[in-house]
Design an enzyme around this catalytic site. Structure first.
Site, mmCIF file in Angstrom:
data_model
loop_
_atom_site.group_PDB
_atom_site.id
_atom_site.type_symbol
_atom_site.label_atom_id
_atom_site.label_comp_id
_atom_site.label_asym_id
_atom_site.label_seq_id
_atom_site.Cartn_x
_atom_site.Cartn_y
_atom_site.Cartn_z
ATOM 1 N N ASP A 96 57.008 62.788 60.640
ATOM 2 C CA ASP A 96 56.983 62.990 62.084
ATOM 3 C C ASP A 96 57.234 64.450 62.449
ATOM 4 O OD1 ASP A 96 57.180 62.678 64.827
ATOM 5 O OD2 ASP A 96 59.234 61.913 64.760
ATOM 6 N N ASP A 283 51.918 66.322 67.358
ATOM 7 C CA ASP A 283 52.947 65.353 66.970
ATOM 8 C C ASP A 283 52.357 64.236 66.125
ATOM 9 O OD1 ASP A 283 55.099 63.679 66.753
ATOM 10 O OD2 ASP A 283 55.348 63.336 68.891
#
Length: 497
Positions: A96, A283
């Site tokens: 992430d 992201d």
């Protein structure tokens, strides 16, 4: 429709993932590849479409490159396996770039059901474990975790990162963590947003001189029939993962991988809201494309997405639409239109709640919902004025956009049969356009032989001065190979191969 909504509103996917010892194979190009298989979904295995985070409270080889293969989770999440401890204990983690901490369930997690559904770290079985003990908590859009810090070696591919500070979770109350087939999260953001000032793993890789180049790169395989979900490459890039050259843009604000972008175009036409620039975040932990509601509504209108009708939005258009139109024609600063008609207390520069004579009455002044609806209407109407449309067409268009506002959870469905007729969309980054075709921005979900299609765009509003912000998640990174260059603090995009 109910069946479709149940599919869209769920929050996790029941996936079977093998955590057998990793298979490693060196290749002539010097890259280390770790092979993982992707299981196909079926009706019994499917519990949801995504694990999504929708806000910004996530804490505002010397010989070559190392690769970690990724499993594609409903074309919405990508994860792989790392080992923690000596000997390594294997854990499935989401990689992430929107957070910076590494966390996995602890053997000391007794009172959270989620821990019993996942692999748990046992410090007593590791010869390289170092106690820390500092308590911590992290809040994500899909839930929160809490626990304490520890240190141990982390195996990523064939790289051994020594004494990595990570979190052993003792509480994972969110339902999404119970059903999600990932054990934890490995954050790849900047240290500025790391809880407990724990260095992200790439920082320790750099300090321990494990990498050839100070970069990592993502290739996300969007082919639902492929066995590989993609690869995360540490220390370099694989030329087989992209076409042409990368376009680089500097990181504008450290924490998230944030940069400046320009307009979003629908079939070459400006959507207006980001014409003078917006911030964006690359992201890997976000499934879709998240951006300002005013633009997402325009996208949904253009692609025929079905959203929930906003009564407030339609009320603003019907009661104040013509007034907004006349003020814009009179060259009123668009940022001040809504304050002048009394629907907002902020004119883009300062508060106007004191000393203002409201056109529509002070009782309406400052209503957040009405203000937001007004600000969206201004964007839409101004955009149509640039197209020289008539008043009737402009107001009708704005009213239609109100009907395309996304559902509260952000998802909007589209007709799978109409994909070929949908327009191309394009982001402007570093004065270049990055086009997304309908096949790239529409996400298809299969359930029991039935295909459900959802828009890859979801609403996400962050007010100034931090916003407005776009979050370019898996939908964008699947189309464009992404390089995260922490040596030069820049991000690069090239067409995925």
């Amino acid at each position: 429709m109910m069946r479709r909504r149940q599919l869209l509103l769920a929050t996790a996917c029941l996936w079977a993932l093998s955590c057998a010892p990793l298979f490693r194979a060196s290749t002539p190009d010097g890259l280390l590849r770790v092979g993982l298989n992707k299981n196909k979904l079926n009706r019994e295995a499917l519990a949801a479409a995504k694990v999504e985070r929708q806000h910004d409270s996530r804490r505002l080889r010397a010989a070559g490159a190392d690769e970690v293969p990724l499993i594609d989770y409903l074309n919405t999440q990508y994860f792989g396996v790392v080992g923690i401890g000596t000997p390594p204990q294997n854990f499935t983690v989401i990689f992430d770039t929107g957070s910076s901490n590494l966390w996995i369930p602890s053997s000391k997690c007794y009172f959270s059901i989620a821990c019993y559904f996942h692999h748990r770290y046992r410090s007593g079985k590791s010869s390289t474990y170092k106690a820390d003990g500092e308590a911590c908590e992290i809040t994500y859009g899909s839930g929160s975790i809490s626990g304490f810090f520890s240190k141990d070696n982390v195996l990523v591919g064939d790289l051994v990162v020594k004494s990595q500070k990570f979190i052993e979770t003792t509480r994972e109350p969110s339902f999404s963590f119970i059903l999600g087939k990932f054990d934890g999260i490995l954050g790849l953001g900047y240290p500025e947003i790391s809880v407990g000032k724990a260095p992200p793993i790439w920082q320790n890789m750099k300090e321990q001189k494990l990498l050839k180049d100070d970069v990592f790169s993502f290739w996300l395989n969007r082919n639902p029939d492929a066995s590989s979900g993609g690869e995360l490459v540490f220390g370099g890039v694989d030329p087989k993962h992209f076409k042409g050259n990368h376009t680089y843009v500097p990181v504008s604000r450290k924490g998230y991988w944030q940069f400046n972008m320009g307009d979003l175009l629908i079939d070459g036409h400006s959507t207006g809201f980001c014409a003078k620039g917006c911030a964006a975040i690359a992201d890997s932990g976000t499934s879709l494309l998240a951006g300002p509601t005013a633009i997402v509504a325009q996208v949904n209108h253009a692609i025929g997405a079905e959203g929930i009708i906003s009564t407030e939005c339609k009320e603003v258009v019907s009661q104040y639409g013509e007034m907004i139109l006349n003020l814009l024609i009179a060259q009123t600063n668009p940022q001040k239109v809504c304050s002048q008609i009394g629907l907002c207390m902020f004119d883009g520069i300062h508060s106007v709640s004191e000393g203002i004579e409201s056109v529509v009455g002070k009782e309406n002044l400052g209503s957040d919902v009405m203000c937001s609806a007004c600000q969206m209407a201004v964007v839409w109407i101004e955009n149509q004025l640039r197209e020289n449309k008539t008043k009737e067409i402009i107001l009708q268009y704005a009213n239609q956009l109100c009907e395309r506002l996304p559902s509260p959870n952000g998802e909007s469905t589209v007709s799978c049969h109409q994909i070929s007729k949908m327009p191309n969309l394009a982001f402007t980054i570093a004065d270049k356009t990055f086009t997304l075709t309908p096949e790239q921005y529409i996400v298809k979900l299969d359930q029991g032989g039935q295909t459900v299609c959802i828009s890859g765009f979801m609403a996400f509003d962050i007010p100034p001065p931090r916003g407005p912000i776009w979050i370019l998640g898996g939908v964008f990174m699947g189309a464009y190979h992404t390089v995260f260059d922490f040596g030069k603090d820049r991000i690069g995009f090239a067409k995925s191969a």
